[in-house]
Structure formats: structure tokens, C-alpha cells
Write a protein that holds these residues in place. Structure first.
Motif, PDB file in Angstrom:
ATOM      1  N   GLN A 485       2.556   0.385  -9.161  1.00  0.00           N
ATOM      2  CA  GLN A 485       2.828  -1.004  -9.560  1.00  0.00           C
ATOM      3  C   GLN A 485       3.881  -1.640  -8.656  1.00  0.00           C
ATOM      4  OE1 GLN A 485       3.834  -1.040 -13.676  1.00  0.00           O
ATOM      5  NE2 GLN A 485       1.822  -0.321 -14.391  1.00  0.00           N
ATOM      6  N   GLN A 486       4.896  -0.872  -8.298  1.00  0.00           N
ATOM      7  CA  GLN A 486       5.934  -1.429  -7.417  1.00  0.00           C
ATOM      8  C   GLN A 486       5.364  -1.783  -6.048  1.00  0.00           C
ATOM      9  OE1 GLN A 486       9.066   1.416  -7.348  1.00  0.00           O
ATOM     10  NE2 GLN A 486       9.693   1.063  -9.474  1.00  0.00           N
ATOM     11  N   LEU A 487       4.520  -0.897  -5.497  1.00  0.00           N
ATOM     12  CA  LEU A 487       3.931  -1.177  -4.181  1.00  0.00           C
ATOM     13  C   LEU A 487       2.951  -2.350  -4.252  1.00  0.00           C
ATOM     14  CD1 LEU A 487       3.321   2.470  -2.894  1.00  0.00           C
ATOM     15  CD2 LEU A 487       5.122   0.872  -2.212  1.00  0.00           C
ATOM     16  N   GLU A 493       3.918  -9.948  -2.802  1.00  0.00           N
ATOM     17  CA  GLU A 493       5.048 -10.706  -2.249  1.00  0.00           C
ATOM     18  C   GLU A 493       4.891 -10.867  -0.744  1.00  0.00           C
ATOM     19  OE1 GLU A 493       7.488 -12.245  -3.696  1.00  0.00           O
ATOM     20  OE2 GLU A 493       6.994 -11.667  -5.746  1.00  0.00           O
ATOM     21  N   LEU A 494       4.476  -9.776  -0.054  1.00  0.00           N
ATOM     22  CA  LEU A 494       4.289  -9.855   1.408  1.00  0.00           C
ATOM     23  C   LEU A 494       3.168 -10.840   1.758  1.00  0.00           C
ATOM     24  CD1 LEU A 494       4.675  -6.103   2.447  1.00  0.00           C
ATOM     25  CD2 LEU A 494       6.186  -7.996   3.044  1.00  0.00           C
ATOM     26  N   ALA A 495       2.056 -10.860   0.930  1.00  0.00           N
ATOM     27  CA  ALA A 495       0.967 -11.816   1.197  1.00  0.00           C
ATOM     28  C   ALA A 495       1.476 -13.255   1.052  1.00  0.00           C
ATOM     29  CB  ALA A 495      -0.185 -11.551   0.233  1.00  0.00           C
ATOM     30  N   TRP A 496       2.262 -13.506  -0.008  1.00  0.00           N
ATOM     31  CA  TRP A 496       2.825 -14.857  -0.197  1.00  0.00           C
ATOM     32  C   TRP A 496       3.737 -15.215   0.960  1.00  0.00           C
ATOM     33  CZ3 TRP A 496       7.920 -16.276  -0.789  1.00  0.00           C
ATOM     34  CH2 TRP A 496       8.151 -17.602  -1.182  1.00  0.00           C
ATOM     35  N   LEU A 497       4.548 -14.241   1.404  1.00  0.00           N
ATOM     36  CA  LEU A 497       5.481 -14.482   2.511  1.00  0.00           C
ATOM     37  C   LEU A 497       4.712 -14.755   3.802  1.00  0.00           C
ATOM     38  CD1 LEU A 497       8.440 -14.518   3.395  1.00  0.00           C
ATOM     39  CD2 LEU A 497       8.262 -12.074   3.862  1.00  0.00           C
ATOM     40  N   SER A 498       3.579 -14.065   3.997  1.00  0.00           N
ATOM     41  CA  SER A 498       2.783 -14.288   5.212  1.00  0.00           C
ATOM     42  C   SER A 498       2.230 -15.711   5.238  1.00  0.00           C
ATOM     43  CB  SER A 498       1.642 -13.265   5.256  1.00  0.00           C
ATOM     44  OG  SER A 498       0.789 -13.527   6.334  1.00  0.00           O
ATOM     45  N   ASP A 510      16.225 -15.644  -1.598  1.00  0.00           N
ATOM     46  CA  ASP A 510      16.215 -14.923  -2.869  1.00  0.00           C
ATOM     47  C   ASP A 510      14.941 -14.105  -3.031  1.00  0.00           C
ATOM     48  OD1 ASP A 510      14.681 -17.160  -2.908  1.00  0.00           O
ATOM     49  OD2 ASP A 510      15.100 -17.681  -5.015  1.00  0.00           O
ATOM     50  N   ARG A 511      13.787 -14.628  -2.528  1.00  0.00           N
ATOM     51  CA  ARG A 511      12.535 -13.868  -2.634  1.00  0.00           C
ATOM     52  C   ARG A 511      12.574 -12.627  -1.727  1.00  0.00           C
ATOM     53  NH1 ARG A 511       8.238 -16.823  -4.956  1.00  0.00           N
ATOM     54  NH2 ARG A 511       7.044 -14.884  -4.690  1.00  0.00           N
ATOM     55  N   ILE A 512      13.133 -12.798  -0.555  1.00  0.00           N
ATOM     56  CA  ILE A 512      13.254 -11.640   0.369  1.00  0.00           C
ATOM     57  C   ILE A 512      14.163 -10.575  -0.241  1.00  0.00           C
ATOM     58  CG2 ILE A 512      14.088 -10.885   2.625  1.00  0.00           C
ATOM     59  CD1 ILE A 512      13.227 -13.601   3.730  1.00  0.00           C
ATOM     60  N   THR A 513      15.266 -11.034  -0.869  1.00  0.00           N
ATOM     61  CA  THR A 513      16.184 -10.083  -1.539  1.00  0.00           C
ATOM     62  C   THR A 513      15.465  -9.359  -2.663  1.00  0.00           C
ATOM     63  OG1 THR A 513      18.046 -11.520  -1.022  1.00  0.00           O
ATOM     64  CG2 THR A 513      18.375  -9.864  -2.743  1.00  0.00           C
ATOM     65  N   GLU A 514      14.631 -10.111  -3.397  1.00  0.00           N
ATOM     66  CA  GLU A 514      13.878  -9.497  -4.487  1.00  0.00           C
ATOM     67  C   GLU A 514      12.898  -8.448  -3.950  1.00  0.00           C
ATOM     68  OE1 GLU A 514      10.822 -10.832  -8.092  1.00  0.00           O
ATOM     69  OE2 GLU A 514      11.914 -12.351  -6.926  1.00  0.00           O
ATOM     70  N   MET A 515      12.252  -8.770  -2.807  1.00  0.00           N
ATOM     71  CA  MET A 515      11.342  -7.807  -2.188  1.00  0.00           C
ATOM     72  C   MET A 515      12.101  -6.545  -1.746  1.00  0.00           C
ATOM     73  SD  MET A 515       9.077 -10.483   0.068  1.00  0.00           S
ATOM     74  CE  MET A 515       8.250  -9.195   0.931  1.00  0.00           C
ATOM     75  N   LYS A 516      13.278  -6.736  -1.210  1.00  0.00           N
ATOM     76  CA  LYS A 516      14.096  -5.595  -0.799  1.00  0.00           C
ATOM     77  C   LYS A 516      14.448  -4.716  -1.996  1.00  0.00           C
ATOM     78  CE  LYS A 516      18.393  -4.397   1.560  1.00  0.00           C
ATOM     79  NZ  LYS A 516      19.630  -4.899   2.178  1.00  0.00           N
ATOM     80  N   GLN A 517      14.756  -5.352  -3.116  1.00  0.00           N
ATOM     81  CA  GLN A 517      15.076  -4.590  -4.327  1.00  0.00           C
ATOM     82  C   GLN A 517      13.860  -3.813  -4.819  1.00  0.00           C
ATOM     83  OE1 GLN A 517      16.548  -7.589  -6.986  1.00  0.00           O
ATOM     84  NE2 GLN A 517      18.599  -7.675  -6.035  1.00  0.00           N
ATOM     85  N   GLN A 518      12.648  -4.469  -4.723  1.00  0.00           N
ATOM     86  CA  GLN A 518      11.430  -3.754  -5.106  1.00  0.00           C
ATOM     87  C   GLN A 518      11.210  -2.531  -4.200  1.00  0.00           C
ATOM     88  OE1 GLN A 518       8.189  -6.546  -5.057  1.00  0.00           O
ATOM     89  NE2 GLN A 518       8.887  -7.697  -6.848  1.00  0.00           N
TER      90      GLN A 518
END
Length: 676
Positions: A485-487, A493-498, A510-518
Motif C-alpha cells: 500500500q505504501q509503494l 504521488e509520482l504520477a501526479w508529480l510527473s 509539502d507534497r514532496i515532503t509527504e512523498m519522502k515520508q511515505q
């Protein structure tokens, strides 16, 4: 000592004793002669050393008196009137040298280091001696004692000379000059060779720093150098004392010498004590003694040989007659199996020592008794009938154990299983039955234990397979529910960022920080899963840190304090050993948490009598005896220990709780391979 029936033995014995007595007496006599000779030689060496010490002291004291006489004369009221280079002072020096065999010359040095007067010539050549040791010793020091220099070879006389010097001061204490005496070293060497003894003893004169001043025989190459026989550390010898020391010569032989300090002077004398030379004369006395002892021994041997040959000839027939009986009796008594013979009425007529040990009865107590006393009462009737049937057959022997299941009865009333082979023979027209019995109690117990162990191993194998399946299911669930689930969330998130990057929109921090936390959470999940399978700390930081982590987790979870002492953890360098010990500690802590109801746990790894010992103990309710060999956890720990050649034991403590002990022999390959 019993020599009955063996007439050759006492002859040989007493002949041997006589020869031994002769040999021992001769050896003691020779040893006493040697000891006396060595003692005499040592005492003689001590006496010679004392004589040479006294002679050397007198020679140096005479020379020193001359120097002090010149010193006092020049410092007197009369002497201060004359310059050091005056004729009067020259005459004074010449007068003092007269009659002194050891003094070749006296000369004076002024405060500037120039030779200004001499007993040898007048006027003297004013040669500078500022580089001489005696001038350096007095020029800048207040010490006015006697200076003894190193020997040097006179270039003109081709002789070795030694300088003695004393400081000259005026009445005010100012440095006025130096009076120096030249001593002929050959004088001392002549003294050392005057004493005539059984054999020459090398003599040496040293300064207190080990420098060789004189020697007999003369050692040209070592004059003025530190003597090698004194070793690295110079001896400390009290004045008037003689001590012995030794050193190895260049050929490897040991050399003993006596050392004596010269009173009043920083000198000491050595006299070599050559024990081989000392024993040379005693050997001349020892040779006839040894030859006499050898001749006496040969005569005794010859006489004993003749007597023994005659005695052996007479005894040979008697020995042959009794050989068959002795072999039979020896065989009966030496075999490990019990042998019992009975007559036609089944009364015991033979009961060997192994049968005594097996049944706990003495042969004298059962000879003549019925064989049935060795069997439990319920088997006696059936056994009697079987024996009677066997007597009627023509069979020579038969095995009875497996078919009949024979059970024996010990003197204390205990029963035990027996395997038996019975045979029959006819002696003097009467049948005699002989049974060979073997106690199979241990074998039956071993078979029972082997069956139980096989059952335990099959159960352990099945349990391990179930645990593997459960572990696989748990890991799959962890990977799917947690890490998957985490991956997946990280992928979205990576698709949205792309898409944001392609459209040229700004990237929200903040979204990048959230991705880093994931991503950190996913890494933590991987670490947690891998740690549960095998603690990474065991590979990264070693056994000690892994156990500390395991104990810390146990204490957090159960709130039970653990006393941990791993004094010998450095020996756990083998990977298999570290894993086995870690798993044993892990399984023990799991059992304690589940069943022990303990309030404290002790874990130690220490060395004991050549063994590495792991001890795990608690103060809980203990383990019932019927469970000490069962339980898959205990079987697993025992199998891990046995696989590495260790001894595994589990027992209840003296007061309460359970103690697990695992012992590894320190000479086991698991340690030697790790060290290699």
C-alpha cells in the motif's frame, strides 16, 4: 612377593636387585666424588678470588697512596712555594715512583690541560691533554676522588697502560692541576699467573662499568672494552663478598666464574671455575670403580643365567600341564559377558566375575544353588521347562533371548532384560549346561530414547514446516498490506508529480515532503520485516550488540529485568556459532515470557575449564520433569547445540526457576576455524 611355581623368578629377581644395588651404590659413590670435587673446586675458586682481590687492592692502594702523597706534598706549606714545572717537583715525582713496580711514571697537568712535569724527564714537553678522560673528569667537577681510566696501548713501549689520577687544589680549594700515575697492566697480569693450581683459572680485572682492565690469559681484542661475559646488566657485589655467575661461551657451553668486589675501589675481579677441568682428575678415580662394578655385575648375571636355565627346564613340564586350565579360567574371568554353568539338576557350578557384577551376588553365595534364584518367580516354571527340553535335544547351542524374553533378577530385587546363548556338553558322563548372558538394559533404553528422539524430530520437522508456512503467510501479508500500500500510494504521488512537471506547474514542497515520508515509511517496513527474519544488527555489529538489542526488546515488552554478562563474547566470531547462540537466547526469552512467570533473568557467556558456557536462568515456576525432554522450542535449542558439537542441558534451579546451559569445547573446530 609370590614366586610359587616360578623358580626362575626369584633367582632373576634377587640377581636384578643385587645388580641394582651395585649400580646404585656405584652411582652414589661417583656422585659423591663428583660433588666433593665440585665443592672443593668452588671453595678453591673462592679462595683464589679473595687472594686476587687482596692483591689488586694492595696494588691500587699503593699507587693511590703515591698519588695522595704527591697531592698532600704539593698542597703543604712547603710545597706551594714551588711551581708545578719546577725541578723540585720533578725530583718529588721521581722519588715517589722509585720502588713502585706497578707505577711506570708520574706526571702533573696544570689547570689549562698541559703536561708540565714528569718523573720520566725534565723539563717535560708541555703537551696538551685537554681531551684526556682524566682531565675532563676533574676540570669541571668539584669531586677530588680517584679517577681510574680505560687501558690503552702505549705506542712506543707497545704495552698496555692504565691512568690513575687525583685532583690538586690550592689551600683555597681552587683547581690547581692533576697528578696522574701510569700503571703497567702487565704487572697485574703477572700477579694473576703467579698462583700455581691443578689447572689454570682465567682471571679478569674490570672497572665497575664492566670495562676490561687486565686479564690472564691476556685478551688483546677486548682490552678497554666491556667484557661480554658480564652480560647486559652489571652485577652488584658487596665489598668482601664473592658471588658466582655464569654465561654462555661462543660454542654454546656454560661457563661459571666467581666475582669479587675490590674494597675501596670501583673494581671487581672474576676467576673462572672450569668444572670440566676440575672433574678431569676425579674421572681417573672413577674409571676403576666403574670397571669393578661392571665385572661384579657380569659375574652375577652369568651365575644367575646358569641357575635360571636349570630352573626353567624343571618348570617347563609343570607349566605345560596347567596351561590349558589357566587359559580356560582366564577366558571365563576376563570376558565382559556373564557366564553361568549348571549341572543336570540346574544347580550352579560356575559363576564368573561378570555374572557377580550383573546380578550383584558373590560366586561363593550362589555356587550349589538352583539357577531359578536368578529369575523372577513368575518366569521360573517356564524357564525350567525350556531348559529341560533343550537338554533332550542334540543341539550344541541355542540363542534364547529374543524368543523367550528372559528377565534376570538382581540381589536388590530389580529386574532387567537379558539375551542368552546356552550350550551343553558332557563331562564325566554327565551333562553340563553353560549360559552366556548379556545385560541389554542400556541397549533397550537407547532404543527407546532413539524412538522418542525420532518422534521428537519428526514433530519438530512438522512444526518447523508449519512455522515456515505461517512465516511466509505473515511476510506476504506484511508486504501486501503494509509495504504494498505504501509503494502504491508513492506510485500515485509520482504520477501526479510527473503530470505537474510536464504542464510546467510549480512543484509543491509539502507534497514532496509527504512523498519522502511515505518512502521513509516503506524503508522502515522493509527494515522491520527483515529484522524479524534475522536481526541485521547480528551481521552489522556482532553477537554482543544483537543480544543487547534482543534483551532490550524483551524488557520493553515484558518489563522483566535481565542481567546480561557477556565476558567472552570476543570468542563468538564464527557466524554459525553467533546465529545459534542468538537463536537459543531468543527462544529462551520467548519461553520465559510465555510460561515462566519470572521476575528476573540472568544471561552470561563465560569460560569454564576449557569450555565456552552460555547460561540462561530465571526465577520462575520451573519446568515439570515430564516436559524437560519435550516441547519443540527445547528440541530446537538442543538440535542447534548438537549441530555445533555443544552439550545442551536444561534443569530446574536449586531454589526455583529453570537453568539452560550450553557448553562448547574451546578446542572445537568452530573456534579454530574462526581463528584461522
Amino acid at each position: 612377593m609370590n614366586f610359587h611355581g616360578r623358580p626362575a623368578y626369584p633367582i632373576g629377581f634377587f640377581a636384578t636387585i643385587t645388580i641394582v644395588i651395585v649400580a646404585v651404590s656405584t652411582s652414589l659413590l661417583l656422585w659423591d666424588l663428583r660433588k666433593r670435587e665440585l665443592t672443593h673446586t668452588r671453595m678453591e675458586t673462592i679462595g683464589v678470588t679473595k687472594i686476587f682481590v687482596e692483591q689488586t687492592e694492595r696494588s691500587f692502594e699503593s699507587a693511590d697512596l703515591v698519588l695522595r702523597g704527591v697531592q698532600d706534598r704539593l698542597n703543604s706549606t712547603f710545597g706551594v712555594q714551588f711551581p708545578l714545572d719546577s725541578l723540585e717537583v720533578h725530583l718529588l715525582l721521581g722519588t715517589r715512583v722509585l720502588g713502585m713496580r706497578q707505577l711506570d711514571a708520574l706526571f702533573l697537568i696544570d689547570p689549562n690541560g698541559r703536561l708540565v712535569n714528569s718523573s720520566a724527564e725534565f723539563p717535560s714537553k708541555k703537551i696538551s691533554v685537554v681531551n684526556q678522560d682524566y682531565f675532563k673528569a676533574f676540570a669541571n667537577k668539584k669531586d677530588g676522588g680517584l679517577f681510574i681510566g680505560k687501558p690503552f696501548r702505549d705506542a712506543q713501549k707497545k704495552e698496555w697502560t692504565l691512568y690513575l689520577a687525583r685532583k690538586i687544589q690550592d689551600q683555597d680549594g681552587a683547581f690547581k692541576g692533576i697528578v696522574v700515575g701510569a700503571i703497567d697492566i702487565a704487572h697485574f697480569e703477572d700477579i694473576y699467573q703467579l698462583l700455581k693450581l691443578d689447572y689454570p683459572r682465567p682471571v679478569s680485572l674490570y672497572r665497575d662499568d664492566g670495562v676490561l682492565l687486565a686479564s690472564f690469559p691476556h685478551r688483546e681484542s677486548l682490552m678497554g672494552e666491556r667484557a661480554p661475559e658480564l652480560g647486559e646488566y652489571l652485577p652488584v657485589i658487596e665489598s668482601g663478598k664473592i658471588e658466582f655467575s655464569s654465561h654462555k661461551k661462543s660454542n654454546g657451553e656454560a661457563e661459571l666464574f666467581a666475582l669479587g668486589a675490590v674494597p675501596k675501589f670501583p673494581l671487581f675481579i672474576s676467576v673462572t671455575n672450569d668444572e670440566e677441568e676440575a672433574l678431569a682428575s676425579s674421572r681417573e678415580t672413577a674409571i676403576p670403580i666403574v670397571m669393578s662394578a661392571v665385572l661384579v655385575s657380569l659375574f652375577i648375571i652369568a651365575a644367575a643365567g646358569l641357575l635360571i636355565r636349570e630352573a626353567v627346564r624343571q618348570q617347563k613340564l609343570a607349566d605345560q600341564l596347567g596351561a590349558a586350565h589357566n587359559r580356560y579360567q582366564h577366558t571365563i574371568e576376563s570376558v565382559m559377558d556373564a557366564i553361568i554353568a549348571v549341572d543336570e539338576e540346574q544347580n550352579i557350578i560356575l559363576f564368573n566375575p561378570s555374572a557377580e557384577r550383573m546380578f550383584g551376588l558373590k560366586a561363593v553365595d550362589v555356587i550349589g544353588e538352583s539357577l531359578l534364584v536368578l529369575l523372577p518367580e513368575r518366569f521360573r516354571g517356564a524357564h525350567h521347562s525350556h531348559v529341560q527340553k533343550f537338554k533332550k535335544t542334540d543341539s550344541g547351542s541355542r540363542t534364547m533371548g529374543p524368543q523367550l524374553g528372559i528377565v534376570g533378577l538382581r540381589a536388590d530385587g530389580t529386574e532387567f532384560p537379558i539375551e542368552s546363548t546356552i550350550s551343553q556338553t558332557v563331562i564325566n558322563g554327565k551333562k553340563q549346561l553353560t549360559a552366556v548372558l548379556r545385560d541389554v538394559t542400556e541397549r533397550r533404553q537407547a532404543e527407546t530414547e532413539l524412538r522418542e528422539m525420532n518422534l521428537q524430530l519428526r514433530g519438530l520437522s512438522k512444526a518447523l514446516e508449519n512455522i515456515r508456512e505461517q512465516e511466509r503467510t505473515r511476510i506476504a501479508r506484511e508486504l501486501h498490506d503494509d509495504l504494498g500500500q505504501q509503494l502504491t500510494g508513492l506510485k500515485l504521488e509520482l504520477a501526479w508529480l510527473s503530470t505537474r512537471v510536464k504542464d510546467g506547474h510549480a512543484l509543491p514542497v509539502d507534497r514532496i515532503t509527504e512523498m519522502k515520508q511515505q518512502l521513509d515509511g516503506a524503508i522502515a517496513s522493509v527494515r522491520r520485516i527483515s529484522t524479524e527474519l534475522r536481526p541485521i544488527i547480528l551481521d552489522d555489529l556482532g553477537f554482543e550488540e544483537a543480544v543487547k538489542w534482543l534483551v532490550g526488546e524483551f524488557t520493553k515488552r515484558t518489563h522483566i529485568p535481565v542481567n546480561l554478562e557477556l565476558k567472552e563474547e570476543v570468542r563468538v566470531s564464527n557466524t554459525n556459532l553467533a546465529t545459534a547462540l542468538f537463536r537459543i537466547v531468543q527462544e529462551s526469552l520467548t519461553n520465559i515470557a510465555r510460561h515462566a512467570q519470572a521476575t528476573a533473568v540472568n544471561i552470561s557467556l563465560d569460560k569454564d575449564n576449557g569450555h565456552l558456557v552460555l547460561l540462561i536462568s530465571d526465577d520462575g515456576v520451573g519446568l515439570p520433569p515430564e516436559l524437560q525432554s519435550g516441547g519443540f522450542g527445547l528440541v530446537s535449542m538442543r538440535e542447534r547445540s548438537n549441530a555445533l558439537g555443544a552439550k545442551f542441558t536444561i534443569s530446574n534451579g536449586k531454589l526455583k526457576g529453570v537453568t539452560i546451559r550450553v557448553e562448547f569445547a574451546l578446542d572445537s573446530p568452530i573456534f579454530t576455524e574462526a581463528n584461522a
